[in-house]
Write a protein that holds these residues in place. Structure first.
Motif, PDB file in Angstrom:
ATOM      1  N   HIS A   3      33.683  64.732  39.699  1.00 32.15           N
ATOM      2  CA  HIS A   3      34.434  64.058  40.747  1.00 32.15           C
ATOM      3  C   HIS A   3      33.848  64.288  42.123  1.00 32.15           C
ATOM      4  O   HIS A   3      34.499  63.992  43.102  1.00 32.15           O
ATOM      5  CB  HIS A   3      35.897  64.529  40.731  1.00 32.15           C
ATOM      6  CG  HIS A   3      36.603  64.138  39.489  1.00 32.15           C
ATOM      7  ND1 HIS A   3      36.925  62.838  39.185  1.00 32.15           N
ATOM      8  CD2 HIS A   3      36.998  64.876  38.432  1.00 32.15           C
ATOM      9  CE1 HIS A   3      37.528  62.791  38.006  1.00 32.15           C
ATOM     10  NE2 HIS A   3      37.576  64.002  37.534  1.00 32.15           N
ATOM     11  N   GLY A   4      32.669  64.780  42.303  1.00 29.06           N
ATOM     12  CA  GLY A   4      32.028  65.125  43.552  1.00 29.06           C
ATOM     13  C   GLY A   4      32.477  64.386  44.791  1.00 29.06           C
ATOM     14  O   GLY A   4      33.469  63.706  44.791  1.00 29.06           O
ATOM     15  N   TYR A   5      31.785  64.558  45.825  1.00 28.30           N
ATOM     16  CA  TYR A   5      32.134  64.004  47.123  1.00 28.30           C
ATOM     17  C   TYR A   5      32.147  62.473  47.098  1.00 28.30           C
ATOM     18  O   TYR A   5      31.238  61.846  46.592  1.00 28.30           O
ATOM     19  CB  TYR A   5      31.137  64.501  48.164  1.00 28.30           C
ATOM     20  CG  TYR A   5      31.583  64.260  49.575  1.00 28.30           C
ATOM     21  CD1 TYR A   5      32.517  65.092  50.171  1.00 28.30           C
ATOM     22  CD2 TYR A   5      31.074  63.192  50.307  1.00 28.30           C
ATOM     23  CE1 TYR A   5      32.929  64.868  51.474  1.00 28.30           C
ATOM     24  CE2 TYR A   5      31.487  62.965  51.611  1.00 28.30           C
ATOM     25  CZ  TYR A   5      32.416  63.806  52.183  1.00 28.30           C
ATOM     26  OH  TYR A   5      32.829  63.569  53.467  1.00 28.30           O
ATOM     27  N   GLN A   6      33.228  61.891  47.652  1.00 25.31           N
ATOM     28  CA  GLN A   6      33.333  60.437  47.750  1.00 25.31           C
ATOM     29  C   GLN A   6      33.119  59.993  49.182  1.00 25.31           C
ATOM     30  O   GLN A   6      33.426  60.727  50.123  1.00 25.31           O
ATOM     31  CB  GLN A   6      34.719  59.961  47.293  1.00 25.31           C
ATOM     32  CG  GLN A   6      34.982  60.148  45.818  1.00 25.31           C
ATOM     33  CD  GLN A   6      36.252  59.424  45.383  1.00 25.31           C
ATOM     34  OE1 GLN A   6      36.879  58.729  46.160  1.00 25.31           O
ATOM     35  NE2 GLN A   6      36.620  59.607  44.121  1.00 25.31           N
ATOM     36  N   LEU A   7      32.617  58.770  49.343  1.00 25.55           N
ATOM     37  CA  LEU A   7      32.455  58.175  50.653  1.00 25.55           C
ATOM     38  C   LEU A   7      33.328  56.933  50.716  1.00 25.55           C
ATOM     39  O   LEU A   7      33.501  56.237  49.721  1.00 25.55           O
ATOM     40  CB  LEU A   7      30.995  57.786  50.909  1.00 25.55           C
ATOM     41  CG  LEU A   7      29.931  58.866  50.701  1.00 25.55           C
ATOM     42  CD1 LEU A   7      28.549  58.303  51.014  1.00 25.55           C
ATOM     43  CD2 LEU A   7      30.208  60.078  51.570  1.00 25.55           C
ATOM     44  N   ARG A   8      33.841  56.663  51.899  1.00 28.83           N
ATOM     45  CA  ARG A   8      34.695  55.487  52.069  1.00 28.83           C
ATOM     46  C   ARG A   8      34.213  54.704  53.283  1.00 28.83           C
ATOM     47  O   ARG A   8      33.950  55.281  54.341  1.00 28.83           O
ATOM     48  CB  ARG A   8      36.146  55.955  52.261  1.00 28.83           C
ATOM     49  CG  ARG A   8      37.130  54.866  52.644  1.00 28.83           C
ATOM     50  CD  ARG A   8      37.424  53.929  51.487  1.00 28.83           C
ATOM     51  NE  ARG A   8      38.205  52.787  51.971  1.00 28.83           N
ATOM     52  CZ  ARG A   8      39.530  52.734  51.963  1.00 28.83           C
ATOM     53  NH1 ARG A   8      40.230  53.756  51.498  1.00 28.83           N
ATOM     54  NH2 ARG A   8      40.166  51.668  52.428  1.00 28.83           N
ATOM     55  N   THR A   9      34.059  53.409  53.124  1.00 25.78           N
ATOM     56  CA  THR A   9      33.742  52.519  54.233  1.00 25.78           C
ATOM     57  C   THR A   9      34.933  51.596  54.434  1.00 25.78           C
ATOM     58  O   THR A   9      35.967  51.725  53.765  1.00 25.78           O
ATOM     59  CB  THR A   9      32.475  51.696  53.954  1.00 25.78           C
ATOM     60  OG1 THR A   9      32.755  50.732  52.929  1.00 25.78           O
ATOM     61  CG2 THR A   9      31.313  52.589  53.513  1.00 25.78           C
ATOM     62  N   GLU A  10      34.779  50.637  55.316  1.00 22.12           N
ATOM     63  CA  GLU A  10      35.881  49.728  55.587  1.00 22.12           C
ATOM     64  C   GLU A  10      36.349  49.001  54.327  1.00 22.12           C
ATOM     65  O   GLU A  10      37.547  48.832  54.102  1.00 22.12           O
ATOM     66  CB  GLU A  10      35.451  48.707  56.648  1.00 22.12           C
ATOM     67  CG  GLU A  10      36.562  47.771  57.082  1.00 22.12           C
ATOM     68  CD  GLU A  10      36.118  46.825  58.185  1.00 22.12           C
ATOM     69  OE1 GLU A  10      36.922  45.936  58.520  1.00 22.12           O
ATOM     70  OE2 GLU A  10      34.989  46.967  58.700  1.00 22.12           O
ATOM     71  N   ARG A  11      35.389  48.594  53.480  1.00 23.83           N
ATOM     72  CA  ARG A  11      35.744  47.797  52.304  1.00 23.83           C
ATOM     73  C   ARG A  11      35.439  48.455  50.973  1.00 23.83           C
ATOM     74  O   ARG A  11      35.871  47.955  49.927  1.00 23.83           O
ATOM     75  CB  ARG A  11      34.997  46.458  52.363  1.00 23.83           C
ATOM     76  CG  ARG A  11      35.307  45.613  53.582  1.00 23.83           C
ATOM     77  CD  ARG A  11      34.503  44.326  53.576  1.00 23.83           C
ATOM     78  NE  ARG A  11      33.062  44.604  53.697  1.00 23.83           N
ATOM     79  CZ  ARG A  11      32.111  43.707  53.483  1.00 23.83           C
ATOM     80  NH1 ARG A  11      32.438  42.478  53.110  1.00 23.83           N
ATOM     81  NH2 ARG A  11      30.837  44.026  53.644  1.00 23.83           N
ATOM     82  N   VAL A  70      35.071  48.169  45.085  1.00 23.64           N
ATOM     83  CA  VAL A  70      35.724  47.418  46.159  1.00 23.64           C
ATOM     84  C   VAL A  70      37.149  47.937  46.296  1.00 23.64           C
ATOM     85  O   VAL A  70      37.911  47.965  45.323  1.00 23.64           O
ATOM     86  CB  VAL A  70      35.715  45.908  45.860  1.00 23.64           C
ATOM     87  CG1 VAL A  70      36.432  45.130  46.968  1.00 23.64           C
ATOM     88  CG2 VAL A  70      34.288  45.402  45.694  1.00 23.64           C
ATOM     89  N   VAL A  71      37.500  48.390  47.496  1.00 25.92           N
ATOM     90  CA  VAL A  71      38.777  49.076  47.700  1.00 25.92           C
ATOM     91  C   VAL A  71      39.959  48.184  47.331  1.00 25.92           C
ATOM     92  O   VAL A  71      40.908  48.630  46.677  1.00 25.92           O
ATOM     93  CB  VAL A  71      38.886  49.562  49.160  1.00 25.92           C
ATOM     94  CG1 VAL A  71      40.288  50.076  49.456  1.00 25.92           C
ATOM     95  CG2 VAL A  71      37.859  50.655  49.438  1.00 25.92           C
ATOM     96  N   THR A  72      39.918  46.918  47.731  1.00 25.77           N
ATOM     97  CA  THR A  72      41.097  46.060  47.540  1.00 25.77           C
ATOM     98  C   THR A  72      41.339  45.704  46.076  1.00 25.77           C
ATOM     99  O   THR A  72      42.476  45.436  45.685  1.00 25.77           O
ATOM    100  CB  THR A  72      40.957  44.755  48.345  1.00 25.77           C
ATOM    101  OG1 THR A  72      39.718  44.127  48.001  1.00 25.77           O
ATOM    102  CG2 THR A  72      40.998  45.036  49.839  1.00 25.77           C
ATOM    103  N   ALA A 115      25.002  51.424  52.116  1.00 25.72           N
ATOM    104  CA  ALA A 115      23.795  52.202  52.415  1.00 25.72           C
ATOM    105  C   ALA A 115      23.925  52.928  53.747  1.00 25.72           C
ATOM    106  O   ALA A 115      23.424  54.050  53.896  1.00 25.72           O
ATOM    107  CB  ALA A 115      22.569  51.302  52.411  1.00 25.72           C
ATOM    108  N   ARG A 116      24.597  52.324  54.721  1.00 25.64           N
ATOM    109  CA  ARG A 116      24.830  53.026  55.991  1.00 25.64           C
ATOM    110  C   ARG A 116      25.605  54.319  55.758  1.00 25.64           C
ATOM    111  O   ARG A 116      25.310  55.352  56.357  1.00 25.64           O
ATOM    112  CB  ARG A 116      25.609  52.121  56.961  1.00 25.64           C
ATOM    113  CG  ARG A 116      24.741  51.163  57.723  1.00 25.64           C
ATOM    114  CD  ARG A 116      25.462  50.615  58.962  1.00 25.64           C
ATOM    115  NE  ARG A 116      24.599  49.635  59.602  1.00 25.64           N
ATOM    116  CZ  ARG A 116      24.855  48.340  59.672  1.00 25.64           C
ATOM    117  NH1 ARG A 116      25.977  47.864  59.170  1.00 25.64           N
ATOM    118  NH2 ARG A 116      24.005  47.524  60.258  1.00 25.64           N
ATOM    119  N   ALA A 117      26.621  54.239  54.898  1.00 27.29           N
ATOM    120  CA  ALA A 117      27.415  55.438  54.602  1.00 27.29           C
ATOM    121  C   ALA A 117      26.575  56.491  53.888  1.00 27.29           C
ATOM    122  O   ALA A 117      26.687  57.690  54.171  1.00 27.29           O
ATOM    123  CB  ALA A 117      28.626  55.055  53.754  1.00 27.29           C
ATOM    124  N   ALA A 118      25.717  56.050  52.963  1.00 31.53           N
ATOM    125  CA  ALA A 118      24.862  56.988  52.236  1.00 31.53           C
ATOM    126  C   ALA A 118      23.866  57.658  53.178  1.00 31.53           C
ATOM    127  O   ALA A 118      23.622  58.871  53.088  1.00 31.53           O
ATOM    128  CB  ALA A 118      24.137  56.269  51.111  1.00 31.53           C
TER     129      ALA A 118
END
Length: 196
Positions: A3-11, A70-72, A115-118
């Motif tokens: 379950h390692g580290y998660q990243l979240r962006t706007e979408r 995709v978050v939604t 990729a920006r988040a990564a």
């Protein structure tokens, strides 16, 4: 799986892989259009082995190729993240940012957003001094993403991929680079160019 580290962006949510991702990932890797700039589409077995290698990379390096959701909708649409190239070239050892998305997810800016988040994770959490990206010279879609990310390309860095046979249309590769300072400049430009 972990379950390692998660990243979240706007979408998007960038997360570790789940067993449920494997079938959709295999379908994506069997799509000739998705795999146009790779030597061949992947069998289900090879696709599953790739997931296994990606997960092992997280355990080894503390980062990796995150599954994109995709978050939604909760829909799995591919991967984006950081990886250590497994071949020798003039720029290795290095860490690359890479992505692969299912065709229905193309054209929506997901690759650039994820990729920006990564890249931000690589510079802030992993303290990397430089991140690279590379692709076949004819892969205009991925090169456009690299440009949007603010990565720089010096033709003197281009190389023949050692895992691609001589004479193959994909052998010649371009190399792009980005430093923490270049990332900040690119983010500033993106913020001012695309107001909400």
């Amino acid at each position: 799986m972990g379950h390692g580290y998660q990243l979240r962006t706007e979408r998007l949510r960038l997360r570790r892989w789940r067993e449920a991702d494997r079938a959709a990932f295999a379908q994506m890797n069997a799509d000739p259009e998705v795999m146009e700039h790779f030597p061949a589409p992947l069998t289900r077995r090879d696709s599953d082995l790739l997931v296994d290698r990606i997960e092992a990379g997280f355990d080894q390096h503390g980062f990796g190729l995150w599954a994109i959701e995709v978050v939604t909708t909760g829909q799995f649409v591919g991967f984006t993240g950081l990886a250590v190239p497994g071949f020798e070239a003039h720029f290795t050892p290095a860490v690359e940012v890479g992505w692969r998305l299912a065709r229905p997810a193309w054209g929506q800016g997901y690759a650039t957003e994820a990729a920006r988040a990564a890249i931000a994770y690589g510079f802030t959490r992993a303290a990397l001094p430089m991140i690279v990206s590379f692709t076949a010279a004819i892969n205009t879609r991925s090169r456009a993403v690299m440009d949007r990310l603010g990565m720089t390309h010096d033709p003197a860095d281009d190389f023949d991929h050692p895992n691609v046979p001589p004479g193959h249309r994909l052998r010649r590769h371009v190399l792009y680079r980005i430093s923490p300072g270049e990332q900040q400049t690119a983010l500033s430009r993106a913020t001012h160019s695309f107001p909400k």
